[in-house]
Design a protein around this motif. Structure first.
Motif, PDB file in Angstrom:
ATOM      1  N   THR A 296      -9.319  -2.229  -1.096  1.00 44.98           N
ATOM      2  CA  THR A 296      -9.728  -0.837  -2.303  1.00 44.98           C
ATOM      3  C   THR A 296     -11.376  -0.495  -1.073  1.00 44.98           C
ATOM      4  O   THR A 296     -11.832  -0.369  -0.599  1.00 44.98           O
ATOM      5  CB  THR A 296     -10.460  -1.695  -3.852  1.00 44.98           C
ATOM      6  OG1 THR A 296     -10.766  -0.144  -4.340  1.00 44.98           O
ATOM      7  CG2 THR A 296     -11.671  -2.314  -3.213  1.00 44.98           C
TER       8      THR A 296
ATOM      9  N   ASP B  73      -3.065  -3.025  -2.279  1.00 41.21           N
ATOM     10  CA  ASP B  73      -4.034  -1.606  -2.499  1.00 41.21           C
ATOM     11  C   ASP B  73      -4.355  -1.477  -3.891  1.00 41.21           C
ATOM     12  O   ASP B  73      -3.110  -2.273  -4.318  1.00 41.21           O
ATOM     13  CB  ASP B  73      -3.051  -0.419  -1.728  1.00 41.21           C
ATOM     14  CG  ASP B  73      -3.902   0.950  -2.007  1.00 41.21           C
ATOM     15  OD1 ASP B  73      -4.899   0.495  -2.133  1.00 41.21           O
ATOM     16  OD2 ASP B  73      -3.775   1.796  -2.148  1.00 41.21           O
TER      17      ASP B  73
ATOM     18  N   ASP C 185       0.884  -1.237  -0.448  1.00 42.01           N
ATOM     19  CA  ASP C 185       0.171  -0.246  -0.210  1.00 42.01           C
ATOM     20  C   ASP C 185       0.852   0.965   0.246  1.00 42.01           C
ATOM     21  O   ASP C 185       2.020   1.363   0.565  1.00 42.01           O
ATOM     22  CB  ASP C 185      -0.891   0.040   0.848  1.00 42.01           C
ATOM     23  CG  ASP C 185      -2.169   1.040   1.051  1.00 42.01           C
ATOM     24  OD1 ASP C 185      -2.397   2.346   0.690  1.00 42.01           O
ATOM     25  OD2 ASP C 185      -3.057   0.094   1.650  1.00 42.01           O
TER      26      ASP C 185
ATOM     27  N   LYS D  15     -12.217  -0.654   2.106  1.00 39.53           N
ATOM     28  CA  LYS D  15     -12.058   0.533   2.952  1.00 39.53           C
ATOM     29  C   LYS D  15     -12.693   1.710   3.534  1.00 39.53           C
ATOM     30  O   LYS D  15     -13.671   1.527   2.281  1.00 39.53           O
ATOM     31  CB  LYS D  15     -10.280   1.702   2.629  1.00 39.53           C
ATOM     32  CG  LYS D  15      -8.607   0.368   2.204  1.00 39.53           C
ATOM     33  CD  LYS D  15      -7.761   1.689   1.553  1.00 39.53           C
ATOM     34  CE  LYS D  15      -7.221   0.742   1.328  1.00 39.53           C
ATOM     35  NZ  LYS D  15      -5.597   1.573   0.625  1.00 39.53           N
TER      36      LYS D  15
ATOM     37  N   TYR E 289       5.877  -0.675  -0.634  1.00 37.53           N
ATOM     38  CA  TYR E 289       5.360   0.721  -0.233  1.00 37.53           C
ATOM     39  C   TYR E 289       4.786   1.390  -2.473  1.00 37.53           C
ATOM     40  O   TYR E 289       4.166   2.495  -2.204  1.00 37.53           O
ATOM     41  CB  TYR E 289       5.407   1.979  -0.118  1.00 37.53           C
ATOM     42  CG  TYR E 289       5.861   1.438   1.378  1.00 37.53           C
ATOM     43  CD1 TYR E 289       5.017   1.831   2.269  1.00 37.53           C
ATOM     44  CD2 TYR E 289       6.846   0.927   1.348  1.00 37.53           C
ATOM     45  CE1 TYR E 289       5.276   1.763   3.860  1.00 37.53           C
ATOM     46  CE2 TYR E 289       7.204   0.982   2.904  1.00 37.53           C
ATOM     47  CZ  TYR E 289       6.224   0.422   4.192  1.00 37.53           C
ATOM     48  OH  TYR E 289       7.184   0.691   4.811  1.00 37.53           O
TER      49      TYR E 289
ATOM     50  N   MET F  24      -2.616   2.400  -6.526  1.00 39.99           N
ATOM     51  CA  MET F  24      -0.926   2.991  -6.353  1.00 39.99           C
ATOM     52  C   MET F  24      -0.718   3.648  -7.642  1.00 39.99           C
ATOM     53  O   MET F  24      -1.165   3.952  -9.238  1.00 39.99           O
ATOM     54  CB  MET F  24      -0.165   2.094  -5.816  1.00 39.99           C
ATOM     55  CG  MET F  24      -0.891   1.370  -5.171  1.00 39.99           C
ATOM     56  SD  MET F  24       0.528  -0.182  -4.215  1.00 39.99           S
ATOM     57  CE  MET F  24       0.326  -1.400  -5.183  1.00 39.99           C
TER      58      MET F  24
END
Length: 224
Positions: A79, A52, A9, A101, A33, A55
């Motif tokens: 997501t 995630d 993420d 999320k 990341y 990105m």
């Protein structure tokens, strides 16, 4: 051995929270990341990936497609997207689940545990496979032909396992090398030719059947 989670993420705060939660729960945690870093970290052989979607540079859907070329571990998308077309595309590229999320950490932990239990049951149920006069025990990492054990090195067995669990699928040398040795390993795909030669020699000493078939100009496939 503790299960290994790869967290991917670009929001470092979210990664830090998840990392702390899962480490407190007894997991090994590896973090990335961005998409490119995630692909590099695949050499750690995670048991499950939390990925995630949104990105920069490389989104999670693209990362998932690349991962699925090499690994079959569960991938759970993190997501804020909840539209049906997004979910359909995610599942089509190889996702196993969606976590929307903002999420509750305990629910996330329960989802991760459930997927790992399912994965463990799948492997437990399919540890033995039979091909012609050969038996492969994936749990014990043993291969035998007509009851006679074949001594394989770790990498030789890994190659046999990769090909035999995907019978008929053609793997080029580069893909085999990246899958077995990892993306960060030094060396080149010529190593695969030598390992295949040794494996074939050991098989041919006990069987006339050609288990590893060469697809000229492409690579190798398992001929069970």
């Amino acid at each position: 051995m503790n299960k290994k989670i790869l967290l991917v993420d670009d929001e470092k705060g979210i990664v830090a929270i998840m990392k702390n939660y899962f480490e407190m729960s007894g997991y090994q945690v590896v973090t990335a990341y961005n998409g490119q870093e995630a692909l590099t970290k695949m050499s750690c052989s995670p048991d499950i990936i939390l990925l995630d979607i949104t990105m920069p540079d490389m989104d999670g859907l693209t990362v998932c497609e690349h991962i699925r070329e090499h690994m079959s571990c569960p991938i759970l998308f993190l997501t804020a997207r909840i539209e049906t077309p997004d979910k359909i595309r995610g599942f089509s590229v190889g996702a196993d689940d969606y976590i929307v999320k903002p999420f509750d950490l305990d629910e996330l932990g329960a989802r991760v545990a459930a997927h790992l239990r399912r994965e463990n049951r799948k492997h437990t149920q399919s540890t033995l496979r039979f091909f012609q006069n050969m038996v492969i025990d994936y749990a014990k990492r043993e291969v035998s032909i007509d009851g006679a054990a074949i001594s394989l090195s770790k990498k030789e067995f890994d190659i046999v396992a990769l090909l035999s669990v995907n019978p008929g699928q053609v793997f080029d040398r580069e893909r085999i090398y990246e899958t077995i040795w990892g993306l960060e390993s030094d060396g080149n795909s010529d190593t695969i030719m030598e390992h295949i030669r040794k494996i074939r020699a050991k098989f041919s000493a006990l069987s006339l059947h050609s288990y590893i078939e060469t697809v000229w100009g492409v690579g190798y496939k398992w001929n069970g």
